[in-house]
Design a protein around this motif. Structure first.
Motif, PDB file in Angstrom:
ATOM      1  N   THR A  44       0.908  -1.227   0.003  1.00 40.86           N
ATOM      2  CA  THR A  44      -0.102   0.029   0.204  1.00 40.86           C
ATOM      3  C   THR A  44       0.906   1.267   0.184  1.00 40.86           C
ATOM      4  N   LEU A  45       0.387   2.035  -0.863  1.00 38.95           N
ATOM      5  CA  LEU A  45       1.495   3.503  -0.860  1.00 38.95           C
ATOM      6  C   LEU A  45       0.485   4.268   0.097  1.00 38.95           C
ATOM      7  N   LEU A  46       1.256   4.938   1.200  1.00 35.68           N
ATOM      8  CA  LEU A  46       0.696   5.995   1.999  1.00 35.68           C
ATOM      9  C   LEU A  46       1.244   7.359   1.680  1.00 35.68           C
ATOM     10  N   GLN A  47       0.148   8.290   1.633  1.00 32.86           N
ATOM     11  CA  GLN A  47       0.691   9.630   1.433  1.00 32.86           C
ATOM     12  C   GLN A  47       0.502  10.306   3.063  1.00 32.86           C
ATOM     13  N   GLN A  61       4.387  -2.198   3.770  1.00 31.48           N
ATOM     14  CA  GLN A  61       4.325  -3.737   3.363  1.00 31.48           C
ATOM     15  C   GLN A  61       3.940  -4.478   4.142  1.00 31.48           C
ATOM     16  N   PRO A  62       2.644  -5.091   4.016  1.00 30.73           N
ATOM     17  CA  PRO A  62       2.153  -5.983   4.994  1.00 30.73           C
ATOM     18  C   PRO A  62       3.115  -7.100   5.386  1.00 30.73           C
ATOM     19  N   TYR A  63       3.063  -7.559   6.825  1.00 29.06           N
ATOM     20  CA  TYR A  63       3.909  -8.516   7.403  1.00 29.06           C
ATOM     21  C   TYR A  63       5.508  -8.238   7.274  1.00 29.06           C
ATOM     22  N   SER A  64       5.702  -7.266   6.612  1.00 29.69           N
ATOM     23  CA  SER A  64       7.246  -6.838   6.623  1.00 29.69           C
ATOM     24  C   SER A  64       7.418  -5.389   7.581  1.00 29.69           C
ATOM     25  N   THR A  65       6.435  -4.656   7.463  1.00 29.21           N
ATOM     26  CA  THR A  65       6.621  -3.380   8.085  1.00 29.21           C
ATOM     27  C   THR A  65       6.153  -3.675   9.722  1.00 29.21           C
ATOM     28  N   MET A  66       7.014  -3.318  10.518  1.00 34.35           N
ATOM     29  CA  MET A  66       6.739  -3.615  11.830  1.00 34.35           C
ATOM     30  C   MET A  66       5.542  -2.388  12.490  1.00 34.35           C
ATOM     31  N   LEU A  67       4.574  -2.948  13.038  1.00 34.08           N
ATOM     32  CA  LEU A  67       3.785  -1.956  13.365  1.00 34.08           C
ATOM     33  C   LEU A  67       3.473  -1.759  14.984  1.00 34.08           C
ATOM     34  N   MET A  69       1.805   0.206  18.729  1.00 35.16           N
ATOM     35  CA  MET A  69       0.644   1.020  19.118  1.00 35.16           C
ATOM     36  C   MET A  69      -0.680   0.498  18.662  1.00 35.16           C
ATOM     37  N   ARG A  70      -1.396   1.306  17.581  1.00 39.13           N
ATOM     38  CA  ARG A  70      -2.498   0.921  17.213  1.00 39.13           C
ATOM     39  C   ARG A  70      -2.663  -0.320  16.141  1.00 39.13           C
ATOM     40  N   TYR A  71      -1.540  -0.602  15.634  1.00 37.16           N
ATOM     41  CA  TYR A  71      -1.302  -1.957  14.734  1.00 37.16           C
ATOM     42  C   TYR A  71      -2.012  -1.594  13.387  1.00 37.16           C
ATOM     43  N   LYS A  72      -2.618  -0.748  12.938  1.00 39.89           N
ATOM     44  CA  LYS A  72      -2.989  -0.523  11.622  1.00 39.89           C
ATOM     45  C   LYS A  72      -2.998   0.979  11.136  1.00 39.89           C
ATOM     46  N   PRO A  73      -2.196   1.001  10.133  1.00 35.33           N
ATOM     47  CA  PRO A  73      -2.202   2.450   9.557  1.00 35.33           C
ATOM     48  C   PRO A  73      -3.560   2.919   8.933  1.00 35.33           C
ATOM     49  N   THR A  74      -4.251   3.680   9.468  1.00 29.49           N
ATOM     50  CA  THR A  74      -5.493   4.230   9.123  1.00 29.49           C
ATOM     51  C   THR A  74      -5.332   5.817   8.764  1.00 29.49           C
ATOM     52  N   MET A  75      -6.625   5.850   7.858  1.00 25.52           N
ATOM     53  CA  MET A  75      -6.515   7.326   7.212  1.00 25.52           C
ATOM     54  C   MET A  75      -6.544   8.488   8.585  1.00 25.52           C
ATOM     55  N   VAL A  76      -6.097   9.580   8.430  1.00 27.38           N
ATOM     56  CA  VAL A  76      -6.062  10.834   9.334  1.00 27.38           C
ATOM     57  C   VAL A  76      -5.374  10.119  10.702  1.00 27.38           C
ATOM     58  N   SER A  77      -4.747   9.192  10.635  1.00 27.47           N
ATOM     59  CA  SER A  77      -3.987   8.868  12.022  1.00 27.47           C
ATOM     60  C   SER A  77      -2.607   9.562  11.915  1.00 27.47           C
ATOM     61  N   ASN A  78      -2.179  10.128  13.140  1.00 27.63           N
ATOM     62  CA  ASN A  78      -0.853  10.633  13.270  1.00 27.63           C
ATOM     63  C   ASN A  78       0.378   9.321  13.285  1.00 27.63           C
ATOM     64  N   THR A  79       1.282   9.600  12.680  1.00 24.85           N
ATOM     65  CA  THR A  79       2.285   8.389  12.511  1.00 24.85           C
ATOM     66  C   THR A  79       3.745   9.050  12.737  1.00 24.85           C
ATOM     67  N   LEU A 107      10.012   0.807   7.393  1.00 23.22           N
ATOM     68  CA  LEU A 107      10.663  -0.345   8.053  1.00 23.22           C
ATOM     69  C   LEU A 107       9.683  -0.412   9.227  1.00 23.22           C
ATOM     70  N   PHE A 108       9.327   0.479  10.100  1.00 23.50           N
ATOM     71  CA  PHE A 108       8.597   0.426  11.072  1.00 23.50           C
ATOM     72  C   PHE A 108       7.798   1.590  11.607  1.00 23.50           C
ATOM     73  N   MET A 109       6.600   1.507  12.189  1.00 20.76           N
ATOM     74  CA  MET A 109       5.870   2.758  12.334  1.00 20.76           C
ATOM     75  C   MET A 109       4.991   2.717  13.475  1.00 20.76           C
ATOM     76  N   GLY A 110       4.738   3.669  14.056  1.00 24.99           N
ATOM     77  CA  GLY A 110       3.633   3.546  15.337  1.00 24.99           C
ATOM     78  C   GLY A 110       2.331   4.690  14.781  1.00 24.99           C
ATOM     79  N   THR A 111       1.208   4.243  15.184  1.00 28.63           N
ATOM     80  CA  THR A 111       0.262   5.068  14.776  1.00 28.63           C
ATOM     81  C   THR A 111      -0.674   5.378  16.093  1.00 28.63           C
ATOM     82  N   SER A 112      -1.472   6.378  16.009  1.00 24.47           N
ATOM     83  CA  SER A 112      -2.276   7.132  17.241  1.00 24.47           C
ATOM     84  C   SER A 112      -3.876   7.022  16.509  1.00 24.47           C
ATOM     85  N   LEU A 113      -4.548   7.706  17.669  1.00 24.75           N
ATOM     86  CA  LEU A 113      -6.175   7.375  17.115  1.00 24.75           C
ATOM     87  C   LEU A 113      -6.378   8.449  16.044  1.00 24.75           C
TER      88      LEU A 113
END
Length: 113
Positions: A44-47, A61-67, A69-79, A107-113
């Protein structure tokens, strides 16, 4: 001469040189403004819009990018996270796949609400 040898040995053992891993990883941060599935490459390409207003197209990259906190990159979430400047997002166009420009793969990312 003996004193010099003792001082040299003590200096080496009391002040060891630390090895640090240096990699091509770069930091990023902002909020996810849009997502686009890469239909041929399976990622998935994230802007990501930085606080300075710069749009960073980064590949998730699913199963390769380490997530974290919230474990899912969603729209309009801080990261925040790290990426390396390589990767490919391929999208099906007509009868073939075409590459979309990106800054790199997360490589890795953390997301918030």
């Amino acid at each position: 001469m003996k004193i010099f040898s003792v001082l040299l040995i003590l200096t080496v053992f009391l002040n060891p040189i630390k090895a640090h891993a240096i990699g091509p990883f770069l930091p990023f941060g902002g909020y996810i403004s849009s997502q686009m599935p890469c239909t041929c490459s399976g990622n998935t390409l994230l802007q990501i819009k930085t606080p300075l207003g710069v749009m960073m197209p980064l590949i998730y990259q699913p199963y390769s990018t380490m997530l974290y906190m919230r474990y899912k990159p969603t729209m309009v979430s801080n990261t925040v996270g790290m990426y390396f400047p390589a990767g490919s997002c391929m999208i099906y166009v007509g009868t073939a796949c075409s590459s979309v420009t990106s800054w790199g793969t997360i490589l890795f990312m953390g997301t918030s609400l």
